[in-house]
Design a protein around this motif. Structure first.
Motif, mmCIF file in Angstrom:
data_model
loop_
_atom_site.group_PDB
_atom_site.id
_atom_site.type_symbol
_atom_site.label_atom_id
_atom_site.label_comp_id
_atom_site.label_asym_id
_atom_site.label_seq_id
_atom_site.Cartn_x
_atom_site.Cartn_y
_atom_site.Cartn_z
ATOM 1 N N LEU A 91 0.815 -1.209 0.000
ATOM 2 C CA LEU A 91 0.000 0.000 0.000
ATOM 3 C C LEU A 91 0.850 1.261 0.000
ATOM 4 N N GLU A 92 1.968 1.218 0.696
ATOM 5 C CA GLU A 92 2.850 2.387 0.715
ATOM 6 C C GLU A 92 3.441 2.640 -0.670
ATOM 7 N N LEU A 93 3.826 1.577 -1.339
ATOM 8 C CA LEU A 93 4.344 1.717 -2.702
ATOM 9 C C LEU A 93 3.249 2.214 -3.643
ATOM 10 N N VAL A 94 2.044 1.680 -3.485
ATOM 11 C CA VAL A 94 0.928 2.087 -4.342
ATOM 12 C C VAL A 94 0.563 3.550 -4.098
ATOM 13 N N ASN A 119 13.017 5.005 -1.132
ATOM 14 C CA ASN A 119 14.236 4.339 -0.685
ATOM 15 C C ASN A 119 13.968 3.455 0.527
ATOM 16 N N ARG A 120 14.898 2.587 0.832
ATOM 17 C CA ARG A 120 14.712 1.598 1.887
ATOM 18 C C ARG A 120 14.578 2.256 3.264
ATOM 19 N N ARG A 121 15.324 3.317 3.511
ATOM 20 C CA ARG A 121 15.252 3.988 4.806
ATOM 21 C C ARG A 121 13.837 4.527 5.038
ATOM 22 N N GLY A 125 15.993 2.263 -4.492
ATOM 23 C CA GLY A 125 14.932 1.583 -3.769
ATOM 24 C C GLY A 125 13.942 0.933 -4.708
ATOM 25 N N TYR A 126 12.639 1.158 -4.466
ATOM 26 C CA TYR A 126 11.596 0.468 -5.226
ATOM 27 C C TYR A 126 10.527 1.460 -5.709
ATOM 28 N N ILE A 153 6.133 -4.042 -9.109
ATOM 29 C CA ILE A 153 7.132 -3.469 -8.199
ATOM 30 C C ILE A 153 8.511 -3.577 -8.842
ATOM 31 N N HIS A 154 9.072 -2.425 -9.164
ATOM 32 C CA HIS A 154 10.338 -2.377 -9.885
ATOM 33 C C HIS A 154 11.476 -1.936 -8.964
ATOM 34 N N THR A 155 12.629 -2.551 -9.132
ATOM 35 C CA THR A 155 13.828 -2.165 -8.389
ATOM 36 C C THR A 155 14.551 -1.049 -9.141
#
Length: 224
Positions: free
Chosen positions: A159-162, A170-172, A218-219, A211-213
């Motif tokens: 959901l955060e990515l969406v 980024n990962r952090r 990050g993603y 979901i792409h790197t």
């Protein structure tokens, strides 16, 4: 606060954690073996499982795998300091987070509360991306009409990515917003969780459509 199943074979550690978590307001049931843990999950489903990796009989990693076959409830691993292999294998088995021994009860309590916030703070509406449908009100994801079973952490990360579609996160940032880790944290949590989500929603996980790197950053969620 939460109904916790604590699985720890060391009596002194088990008693100490049970008392500490009870003082924090949680309802704690404890057991010493993987077999007991699986029976408890099947018959008296807890809200969260706190699971020691090193258990007699069925070890914690295998217990986590078996839980994931029947339930998406959150799992936090207890792992010995420096056991990086256990951490990686445990995350790949479906664990949501891990805490290194010797366990600080306040740290464990903070991780438990962070997981509860992930479950409770999912916004409500329905998102459709081709064959992928995310119903945030029902906490349900379907792909080609079939339900995709995600853990609360996997769902929150997706959901955060969406929510930031087509933007690189980024990962952090993801550790802070999804895992509620105020410090830098362990990027393996993010990477392994992304791999698990891809395995469930991507037609070909090695060639992701959703979901792409973005190497070195990050993603990004970019549906076709």
């Amino acid at each position: 606060m939460a109904g916790i199943l604590l699985v720890e074979d060391d009596p002194s550690v088990r008693t100490g954690l049970e008392l500490a978590l009870t003082r924090q307001g949680h309802s704690v049931t404890s057991c010493a073996t993987g077999e007991e843990a699986l029976d408890h999950v099947r018959t008296r489903r807890p809200e969260i499982v706190i699971l020691d990796v090193m258990l007699p009989g069925i070890d914690g990693i295998e217990v986590c795998r078996r839980i994931r076959k029947i339930d998406s409830l959150p799992v936090i691993l207890l792992t010995a300091l420096g056991d990086d292999l256990d951490v990686v294998v445990g995350l790949e088995a479906g664990a949501d987070d891990y805490v290194v021994k010797p366990v600080q009860p306040r740290v464990l309590d903070a991780r438990i509360r962070a997981i509860l916030r992930r479950v409770e703070s999912v916004p409500a509406d329905r998102l459709t991306f081709g064959d992928l449908v995310i119903d945030r009100g029902a906490l349900k994801v379907t792909l080609k009409g079939k339900e995709v079973h995600l853990t609360p952490t996997e769902l929150r990360l997706l959901l955060e990515l969406v929510r930031h579609r087509d933007k690189v996160l980024n990962r952090r940032y993801l550790l802070r917003t999804v895992w509620d880790h105020g410090h830098v944290g362990d990027s393996r949590l993010v990477d392994t969780c992304v791999q698990r989500i891809r395995a469930k929603i991507e037609p070909v996980p090695s060639e992701p459509r959703y979901i792409h790197t973005v190497r070195g950053f990050g993603y990004r969620f970019s549906p076709p």
